[in-house]
Motif scaffolding. Sequence first.
Motif, PDB file in Angstrom:
ATOM      1  N   TRP A  54       0.835  -1.211   0.000  1.00  0.00           N
ATOM      2  CA  TRP A  54       0.000   0.000   0.000  1.00  0.00           C
ATOM      3  C   TRP A  54       0.864   1.254   0.000  1.00  0.00           C
ATOM      4  CZ3 TRP A  54       0.070   3.506   4.103  1.00  0.00           C
ATOM      5  CH2 TRP A  54      -0.892   4.521   4.055  1.00  0.00           C
ATOM      6  N   GLU A  55       1.878   1.287   0.851  1.00  0.00           N
ATOM      7  CA  GLU A  55       2.740   2.462   0.954  1.00  0.00           C
ATOM      8  C   GLU A  55       3.557   2.667  -0.320  1.00  0.00           C
ATOM      9  OE1 GLU A  55       5.034   5.718   2.585  1.00  0.00           O
ATOM     10  OE2 GLU A  55       2.969   4.980   2.569  1.00  0.00           O
ATOM     11  N   ALA A  61       2.110   6.718  -6.846  1.00  0.00           N
ATOM     12  CA  ALA A  61       0.987   7.401  -7.505  1.00  0.00           C
ATOM     13  C   ALA A  61       0.036   7.944  -6.444  1.00  0.00           C
ATOM     14  CB  ALA A  61       0.264   6.449  -8.454  1.00  0.00           C
ATOM     15  N   PRO A  62       0.406   9.035  -5.770  1.00  0.00           N
ATOM     16  CA  PRO A  62      -0.407   9.558  -4.660  1.00  0.00           C
ATOM     17  C   PRO A  62      -1.799  10.008  -5.065  1.00  0.00           C
ATOM     18  CG  PRO A  62       1.332  11.105  -5.265  1.00  0.00           C
ATOM     19  CD  PRO A  62       1.623   9.834  -5.991  1.00  0.00           C
ATOM     20  N   GLU A  63      -1.997  10.294  -6.342  1.00  0.00           N
ATOM     21  CA  GLU A  63      -3.312  10.754  -6.782  1.00  0.00           C
ATOM     22  C   GLU A  63      -4.299   9.608  -6.975  1.00  0.00           C
ATOM     23  OE1 GLU A  63      -1.226   9.399 -10.380  1.00  0.00           O
ATOM     24  OE2 GLU A  63      -0.656  10.560  -8.606  1.00  0.00           O
ATOM     25  N   THR A 157      -7.934  11.092  -5.647  1.00  0.00           N
ATOM     26  CA  THR A 157      -8.120  11.538  -4.268  1.00  0.00           C
ATOM     27  C   THR A 157      -8.049  13.060  -4.187  1.00  0.00           C
ATOM     28  OG1 THR A 157      -5.752  11.337  -3.803  1.00  0.00           O
ATOM     29  CG2 THR A 157      -7.116   9.415  -3.355  1.00  0.00           C
ATOM     30  N   GLY A 158      -8.927  13.629  -3.353  1.00  0.00           N
ATOM     31  CA  GLY A 158      -8.906  15.069  -3.139  1.00  0.00           C
ATOM     32  C   GLY A 158      -9.377  15.892  -4.311  1.00  0.00           C
ATOM     33  N   THR A 159     -10.232  15.332  -5.161  1.00  0.00           N
ATOM     34  CA  THR A 159     -10.688  16.080  -6.339  1.00  0.00           C
ATOM     35  C   THR A 159     -12.206  16.227  -6.396  1.00  0.00           C
ATOM     36  OG1 THR A 159     -10.817  14.096  -7.742  1.00  0.00           O
ATOM     37  CG2 THR A 159      -8.701  15.248  -7.666  1.00  0.00           C
ATOM     38  N   GLY A 160     -12.908  15.697  -5.403  1.00  0.00           N
ATOM     39  CA  GLY A 160     -14.364  15.747  -5.417  1.00  0.00           C
ATOM     40  C   GLY A 160     -14.916  16.902  -4.604  1.00  0.00           C
ATOM     41  N   ARG A 161     -16.221  16.890  -4.412  1.00  0.00           N
ATOM     42  CA  ARG A 161     -16.877  17.944  -3.644  1.00  0.00           C
ATOM     43  C   ARG A 161     -16.605  17.768  -2.151  1.00  0.00           C
ATOM     44  NH1 ARG A 161     -21.789  15.813  -1.689  1.00  0.00           N
ATOM     45  NH2 ARG A 161     -22.150  13.708  -2.507  1.00  0.00           N
ATOM     46  N   THR A 188     -15.094   1.414  -5.517  1.00  0.00           N
ATOM     47  CA  THR A 188     -14.314   1.330  -6.747  1.00  0.00           C
ATOM     48  C   THR A 188     -13.048   2.152  -6.549  1.00  0.00           C
ATOM     49  OG1 THR A 188     -16.280   1.097  -8.140  1.00  0.00           O
ATOM     50  CG2 THR A 188     -14.252   1.804  -9.219  1.00  0.00           C
ATOM     51  N   VAL A 189     -11.896   1.506  -6.641  1.00  0.00           N
ATOM     52  CA  VAL A 189     -10.617   2.189  -6.452  1.00  0.00           C
ATOM     53  C   VAL A 189      -9.673   1.802  -7.582  1.00  0.00           C
ATOM     54  CG1 VAL A 189     -10.785   2.373  -3.937  1.00  0.00           C
ATOM     55  CG2 VAL A 189      -9.797   0.316  -4.956  1.00  0.00           C
ATOM     56  N   ASP A 190      -8.576   2.556  -7.683  1.00  0.00           N
ATOM     57  CA  ASP A 190      -7.581   2.248  -8.708  1.00  0.00           C
ATOM     58  C   ASP A 190      -6.794   0.989  -8.363  1.00  0.00           C
ATOM     59  OD1 ASP A 190      -7.942   4.571 -10.464  1.00  0.00           O
ATOM     60  OD2 ASP A 190      -7.192   5.737  -8.770  1.00  0.00           O
ATOM     61  N   ARG A 191      -6.592   0.753  -7.053  1.00  0.00           N
ATOM     62  CA  ARG A 191      -5.762  -0.380  -6.655  1.00  0.00           C
ATOM     63  C   ARG A 191      -6.249  -0.932  -5.313  1.00  0.00           C
ATOM     64  NH1 ARG A 191      -0.530  -1.592  -8.345  1.00  0.00           N
ATOM     65  NH2 ARG A 191      -0.485   0.419  -9.419  1.00  0.00           N
TER      66      ARG A 191
END
Length: 209
Positions: A54-55, A61-63, A157-161, A188-191
Amino acid sequence: ITTVRRQREGWQQAATKELATGRTEQALGRYEAAGLVRGHGTLEEARAGVVAGWEEARQAAPEESQIMLAHRRVDVRALNEAAREIRREAGELGDDVLVPTAQGERMFADGERVYFLRNDRELRVKNGTLGTVRGIVGSAEAGDLALSVQLDGPGGTGTGRVVSVSVADYDALDHGYAATIHKSQGVTVDRAHVLATGSMDRHGAYVAL
């Protein structure tokens, strides 16, 4: 299953169809061939391996959104705490605030990843929604504790309302680094990083992968 949309790679889509039809060995073989299955001697080593993966992915890819999954809640709690410790040591979290949740008392901080566990029309969140804490105001004692949470959006991450969550009205929250496989059915996630233990059956593998 005729069409798989959750996975991007063709071999992953094929593996999902195999899991859905009981061909678990063939499906896991595809993941192993891709270098995505790692064996460990003990549960503690397996937990540490999942957190390390995970780390590594987070730094690369922090985004991208990601989640660690486990069958047992005790493992989920351990994975969440390990992830928090990593982020705390990196100076990525603010001061801890004790938050009473439906899962028990939890420490949350600015920068914390949050997992919503119940659908709510007013907040427009659902079980499996992920977000990041952007601020905490009030207190549980006064009954006005609220978390400002920026939801994950199409850009990652960090791009929504941003939603304001009054804990008195909505307490179905937990740390957003790990979740049970059962609860992850709305996610639903990227990884995803899966802790596969002896209690996980074919259905659990299908949901997780």
